[in-house]
Write an enzyme that holds these catalytic residues in place. Structure first.
Site, PDB file in Angstrom:
ATOM      1  N   LYS A  71       0.779  -1.293   0.014  1.00  0.00           N
ATOM      2  CA  LYS A  71      -0.041  -0.061  -0.072  1.00  0.00           C
ATOM      3  C   LYS A  71       0.867   1.103  -0.079  1.00  0.00           C
ATOM      4  CE  LYS A  71      -4.411  -1.976   1.440  1.00  0.00           C
ATOM      5  NZ  LYS A  71      -5.581  -1.994   2.642  1.00  0.00           N
ATOM      6  N   ARG A  76      -3.381 -10.180   5.355  1.00  0.00           N
ATOM      7  CA  ARG A  76      -3.940 -10.199   3.899  1.00  0.00           C
ATOM      8  C   ARG A  76      -2.914  -9.727   3.299  1.00  0.00           C
ATOM      9  NH1 ARG A  76      -6.898  -7.318   0.209  1.00  0.00           N
ATOM     10  NH2 ARG A  76      -8.168  -8.185  -0.939  1.00  0.00           N
TER      11      ARG A  76
END
Length: 288
Positions: free
Chosen positions: A221, A255
């Site tokens: 991210k 995740r």
């Protein structure tokens, strides 16, 4: 801690990994790579072989600014992939969606968990999840994907995320979803700046009061890029560092796009965390 699904019980006494499988043309990291069924199936096989406990199949990008995807397009993307994986690979399958019709079709195809970035707040989603009687993951998001990064603001990000998730857990229980089938996700990057994400990760242990498994997703991210200075395809080390920090603070499920390296890192972290010499007050010393 354990998570009971309609087919099995997933042991969460040690942290596990959920592999990300995006069946989308526009996801921020791997958009377009797995649109073909054979490519998606090969990637699922790789992730399962690398040690993924779950594979999360999504057909709509939730990156900042991503356009909405029509329901039929999402169904056409995810259902054949879930059917193919369920027929060939022994792994728990999750569907990443907020749409009730996609939840229903995905579970019929073989999914055993609903992972919803909207925390079952879209019309009909809560009722559909309760009817399906499968585990659900409730994520915090300020705003919605199209606008969530415009100007996110919090007085106390950890307290506000905790309060939101506590409310959503109780809403689910009131709707008939069993408490032992609920997972929570603080939603790193969803309506949060890098400073918010760092503060939230540092305070992640506060979510333990909910008594539910915690899932985190920081893989590749923007926050990792801003902290490391690396482009999206060079953020694996940063993602592993974030994963280890998260499980040290109580996360049960990580995740990630990078299953193998993350599984290996969490095996080491878990072994150290279980050692009787770990924790506050443990002695430390330099290498000989």
């Amino acid at each position: 801690m354990r998570l009971r699904t309609i087919r099995n019980v997933v042991d969460l006494s040690a942290p596990v990994v959920m592999g990300v499988l995006n069946i989308t043309p526009d996801s921020f990291s791997d958009g377009g790579r797995f649109l073909a069924l054979d490519a998606a199936l090969r990637q699922a096989e790789r992730m399962a072989a690398d040690g993924a406990a779950f594979i999360d199949v999504g057909g709509e990008s939730t990156r900042p600014g991503a356009p909405a995807v029509p329901q039929q397009s999402e169904l056409d993307r995810v259902v054949p992939v879930i059917e193919a994986i369920a027929g060939r690979i022994d792994v728990a399958l999750s569907v990443d969606t907020g749409k009730p019709a996609v939840m229903r079709a995905a579970v019929a195809a073989g999914a055993t968990l609903v992972n919803d970035v909207y925390a079952l707040r879209q019309p009909g989603a809560l009722e559909q999840a309760a009817e399906l009687n499968v585990p659900v993951c409730l994520m915090h998001m300020q705003g919605e994907p199209r606008t969530m990064q415009d100007n996110p603001h919090y007085e106390d990000v950890a307290a506000e995320v905790l309060g939101f998730l506590a409310d959503r857990v109780e809403a689910c229980v009131a709707a008939g979803i069993q408490r032992d089938r609920i997972v929570v996700d603080p939603g790193f990057g969803f309506g949060k700046t890098t400073a918010h994400n760092v503060e939230l990760l540092a305070a992640l242990a506060r979510l333990a009061v909910l008594g539910r498994p915690v899932m985190v997703g920081l893989s590749r991210k923007r926050t990792l890029g801003e902290l490391s200075g690396r482009p999206v395809d060079a953020r694996v080390p940063a993602g592993i560092a974030a994963a280890v920090l998260a499980v040290e603070r109580g996360a049960h499920i990580v995740r990630t796009h990078d299953v193998g390296p993350t599984v290996d890192a969490l095996k080491v972290a878990s072994a150290v965390m279980r050692h009787p010499g770990s924790g506050p007050g443990a002695s430390s010393g330099g290498a000989g």
